[in-house]
Scaffold this motif. Structure first.
Motif: not given
Length: 319
Positions: A135-148, A150-162
């Motif tokens: 949710q935090k990453a989605d808010k950052l994406r909506a506000s144009g903070e794309f690099e930040a 991406r960091e959130g999405y990549l962290e989430a990928l490490e925790e999620l099932e495939i």
């Protein structure tokens, strides 16, 4: 006067030390305690936090103890009194306060067994944490903070099932598309579709890229993998239809436009282009109906005069 103030300050300091010593004396003594914390299989739990508090004064007690590599703790200097022992450890259900009496000499080791947190609870907690990060990453994406983002999405990928990766990869791809990094976006969408070939957001994202690359048939092939009731943005559908139209593939163009109007019946310009398509297919009445509908919905559209001219050019209706 100054000497009197100084004497008062010294007296206050001494009083403070006295009161502190009294407070400390409430829980200090000669009692020596030890214990071992283990799981149901008898394996030691390393890093468990064991807290001792006086039963008669629950705010009083030494700093919490932490179990060592053998799951053990030991401490000397507790008052002879009834104590409350509680234990916490990562991945285990906390042990609520248990009463025990500490003698002024050595005491028998306390043996505490902890049960692991049920797997479904662990997964639920983990999922809640990951959702919060997403949710935090989605808010950052909506506000144009794309690099930040991406960091959130990549962290989430490490925790999620495939199986949960495609949705995050599609969002990750969007951050690249927003920066016109098409190749990076395409790579993320390809990863998503390798996991789930029918993941709708990834299919739509890849369709958009293929359309911009001029691969209308490729985009249409992906469209065929989407559920028939899947709504797609009319602009994207129009671009696919226009690609077919410009290649003189009118039947394919009409199929795309039909589906677009099914989902977006108030999109005026789609009627205009379907009218042109019908005209190329020699379906005069169908072309007339679409062009009339276009003028009804958008009488001031830039193509309104062109539509009127086409209608006037058409042969009169029968009857």
């Amino acid at each position: 006067m100054a000497a009197r103030c100084q004497a008062f300050s010294i007296s206050a300091f001494v009083l403070g030390l006295f009161l502190a010593s009294v407070a400390t004396a409430q829980w200090t003594g000669t009692g020596r305690v030890s214990g071992i914390v283990s799981d149901p299989d008898g394996e030691p739990i390393i890093g468990a936090v064991v807290t001792y508090r006086l039963a008669e004064s629950p705010d009083e007690g030494p700093p919490p103890f932490t179990t060592d590599a053998d799951g053990e703790y030991r401490f000397a200097g507790l008052a002879s009194a009834t104590w409350l022992i509680s234990v916490e450890a990562d991945g285990f259900i906390p042990v609520p306060p248990q009463r025990t009496f500490v003698y002024a000499t050595r005491n028998d080791p306390v043996r505490i067994q902890m049960n692991p947190v049920p797997e479904e609870v662990v997964k639920a907690r983990k999922r809640a944490e990951v959702n919060e990060r997403l949710q935090k990453a989605d808010k950052l994406r909506a506000s144009g903070e794309f690099e930040a983002a991406r960091e959130g999405y990549l962290e989430a990928l490490e925790e999620l099932e495939i199986e949960d990766h495609p949705a995050v990869l599609a969002a990750l791809a969007d951050t690249y598309l927003q920066e016109d990094r098409v190749d990076d976006a395409k790579a993320q969408l390809e990863r998503a579709l390798e996991i789930d070939p029918n993941h709708a957001p990834s299919l739509v994202g890849m369709m958009a890229i293929l359309v911009e690359e001029g691969s209308f048939e490729g985009a249409d092939e992906l469209l065929g993998r989407l559920p028939t009731d899947q709504e797609i943005h009319p602009t994207l559908m129009m671009k696919i239809a226009q690609g077919y139209y410009n290649n003189d593939q009118m039947d394919q163009a009409k199929l795309i436009l039909d589906r677009t109007l099914r989902d977006h019946p108030d999109e005026a310009v789609v009627y205009y282009f379907r009218g042109l398509t019908e005209l190329n297919l020699n379906r005069t009445e169908a072309a007339r109906e679409d062009l009339m509908k276009f003028l009804e919905l958008a009488p001031d559209h830039a193509e309104a005069e062109a539509a009127k001219g086409i209608i006037e050019y058409l042969p009169p209706q029968d009857g």
